[in-house]
Design a protein around this motif. Sequence first.
Motif, PDB file in Angstrom:
ATOM      1  N   ASP A 159      70.084 -52.690 -51.072  1.00  0.00           N
ATOM      2  CA  ASP A 159      68.652 -52.771 -50.765  1.00  0.00           C
ATOM      3  C   ASP A 159      68.336 -52.092 -49.439  1.00  0.00           C
ATOM      4  O   ASP A 159      67.325 -51.398 -49.309  1.00  0.00           O
ATOM      5  N   LEU A 160      69.188 -52.304 -48.448  1.00  0.00           N
ATOM      6  CA  LEU A 160      68.978 -51.693 -47.141  1.00  0.00           C
ATOM      7  C   LEU A 160      68.957 -50.172 -47.246  1.00  0.00           C
ATOM      8  O   LEU A 160      68.097 -49.501 -46.649  1.00  0.00           O
ATOM      9  N   LEU A 161      69.889 -49.610 -48.008  1.00  0.00           N
ATOM     10  CA  LEU A 161      69.931 -48.164 -48.189  1.00  0.00           C
ATOM     11  C   LEU A 161      68.659 -47.655 -48.864  1.00  0.00           C
ATOM     12  O   LEU A 161      68.110 -46.616 -48.484  1.00  0.00           O
TER      13      LEU A 161
ATOM     14  N   ILE B  14      76.082 -41.405 -51.904  1.00  0.00           N
ATOM     15  CA  ILE B  14      77.536 -41.312 -52.002  1.00  0.00           C
ATOM     16  C   ILE B  14      78.196 -41.709 -50.691  1.00  0.00           C
ATOM     17  O   ILE B  14      79.234 -42.383 -50.676  1.00  0.00           O
ATOM     18  N   TRP B  15      77.591 -41.339 -49.547  1.00  0.00           N
ATOM     19  CA  TRP B  15      78.166 -41.755 -48.279  1.00  0.00           C
ATOM     20  C   TRP B  15      77.879 -43.231 -47.997  1.00  0.00           C
ATOM     21  O   TRP B  15      78.626 -43.875 -47.251  1.00  0.00           O
ATOM     22  N   GLY B  16      76.833 -43.766 -48.607  1.00  0.00           N
ATOM     23  CA  GLY B  16      76.619 -45.205 -48.540  1.00  0.00           C
ATOM     24  C   GLY B  16      77.731 -45.949 -49.258  1.00  0.00           C
ATOM     25  O   GLY B  16      78.236 -46.969 -48.780  1.00  0.00           O
ATOM     26  N   LEU B  17      78.143 -45.417 -50.416  1.00  0.00           N
ATOM     27  CA  LEU B  17      79.270 -45.991 -51.147  1.00  0.00           C
ATOM     28  C   LEU B  17      80.547 -45.916 -50.313  1.00  0.00           C
ATOM     29  O   LEU B  17      81.303 -46.895 -50.220  1.00  0.00           O
ATOM     30  N   ILE B  18      80.777 -44.763 -49.700  1.00  0.00           N
ATOM     31  CA  ILE B  18      81.963 -44.603 -48.850  1.00  0.00           C
ATOM     32  C   ILE B  18      81.912 -45.573 -47.669  1.00  0.00           C
ATOM     33  O   ILE B  18      82.927 -46.174 -47.292  1.00  0.00           O
ATOM     34  N   GLY B  19      80.728 -45.736 -47.091  1.00  0.00           N
ATOM     35  CA  GLY B  19      80.570 -46.657 -45.972  1.00  0.00           C
ATOM     36  C   GLY B  19      80.850 -48.099 -46.345  1.00  0.00           C
ATOM     37  O   GLY B  19      81.278 -48.896 -45.503  1.00  0.00           O
ATOM     38  N   ILE B  20      80.628 -48.444 -47.598  1.00  0.00           N
ATOM     39  CA  ILE B  20      80.968 -49.787 -48.076  1.00  0.00           C
ATOM     40  C   ILE B  20      82.477 -49.909 -48.270  1.00  0.00           C
ATOM     41  O   ILE B  20      83.095 -50.908 -47.899  1.00  0.00           O
ATOM     42  N   LEU B  21      83.086 -48.880 -48.837  1.00  0.00           N
ATOM     43  CA  LEU B  21      84.507 -48.940 -49.171  1.00  0.00           C
ATOM     44  C   LEU B  21      85.414 -48.873 -47.943  1.00  0.00           C
ATOM     45  O   LEU B  21      86.441 -49.567 -47.899  1.00  0.00           O
TER      46      LEU B  21
ATOM     47  N   GLY C 291      73.541 -42.805 -44.616  1.00  0.00           N
ATOM     48  CA  GLY C 291      74.229 -43.633 -45.612  1.00  0.00           C
ATOM     49  C   GLY C 291      75.495 -44.259 -45.070  1.00  0.00           C
ATOM     50  O   GLY C 291      75.740 -45.456 -45.259  1.00  0.00           O
ATOM     51  N   LEU C 292      76.304 -43.459 -44.383  1.00  0.00           N
ATOM     52  CA  LEU C 292      77.582 -43.952 -43.861  1.00  0.00           C
ATOM     53  C   LEU C 292      77.379 -45.002 -42.774  1.00  0.00           C
ATOM     54  O   LEU C 292      77.991 -46.079 -42.819  1.00  0.00           O
ATOM     55  N   ILE C 293      76.532 -44.694 -41.811  1.00  0.00           N
ATOM     56  CA  ILE C 293      76.330 -45.612 -40.683  1.00  0.00           C
ATOM     57  C   ILE C 293      75.690 -46.915 -41.135  1.00  0.00           C
ATOM     58  O   ILE C 293      76.122 -48.014 -40.736  1.00  0.00           O
TER      59      ILE C 293
END
Length: 207
Positions: free
Chosen positions: A118-120, A140-147, A195-197
């Motif tokens: 939701d934040l993203l 995709i970088w949001g996904l990476i940031g989670i992983l 996304g990553l941060i």
Amino acid sequence: MVVLARIFTILFHPLLLATYLFGLFTIVLPSGLAPIQEEGQWNFVLLIFCVTFLLPALNLLIFKAVGTISSLALETRAERVVPFSFITILYLVVTFLFYYRTRISIDDNLLKFLIIIDLLVVLATIITFFYKISVHSMAIWGLIGILLPLNNISEQGMLFYPTVSAIALAGFIMAARLQLNAHTPREVMAGAMVGLIASAGSVMIIF
């Protein structure tokens, strides 16, 4: 190359982020979807696919049919504002309903991941009012940031190879958006950084 870029753009559409994330957890980290029991997790992934991808996609078709947007690609920043705002409201409502109907505790992983997604979505919408950011890159970088942070707490490095694969995939997705002239390099990099941060910071704060 253009055809391949279009395939990557479709297969890794930002609205599929939640489906891919929870599908990955179901395969390699079933405990990540607590409190849902393992035998019911694929049904949950299907539900997530319906409410976070099919429903927003249907509404994009409606927006196209009534003339709110001229293209499903949402090529201009101005055209993105209304669809993005609607998708934000939809995601927030879905998260609230999961919490309200199932009484999921804030300590449960499922709700935490939904909140990060939701934040993203909220950030993408707010930024879109002022700047055309690459949401594909952001997703995709949001996904990476989670992983990435989860690698430190997952058992036996189960998320290592999925994380490395996601990073490699991010390169292809970013290149695809540039190949299609959908974004400038600055817009793609801005999406990656946001996304990553945002996602990595959220994981480290709430887990």
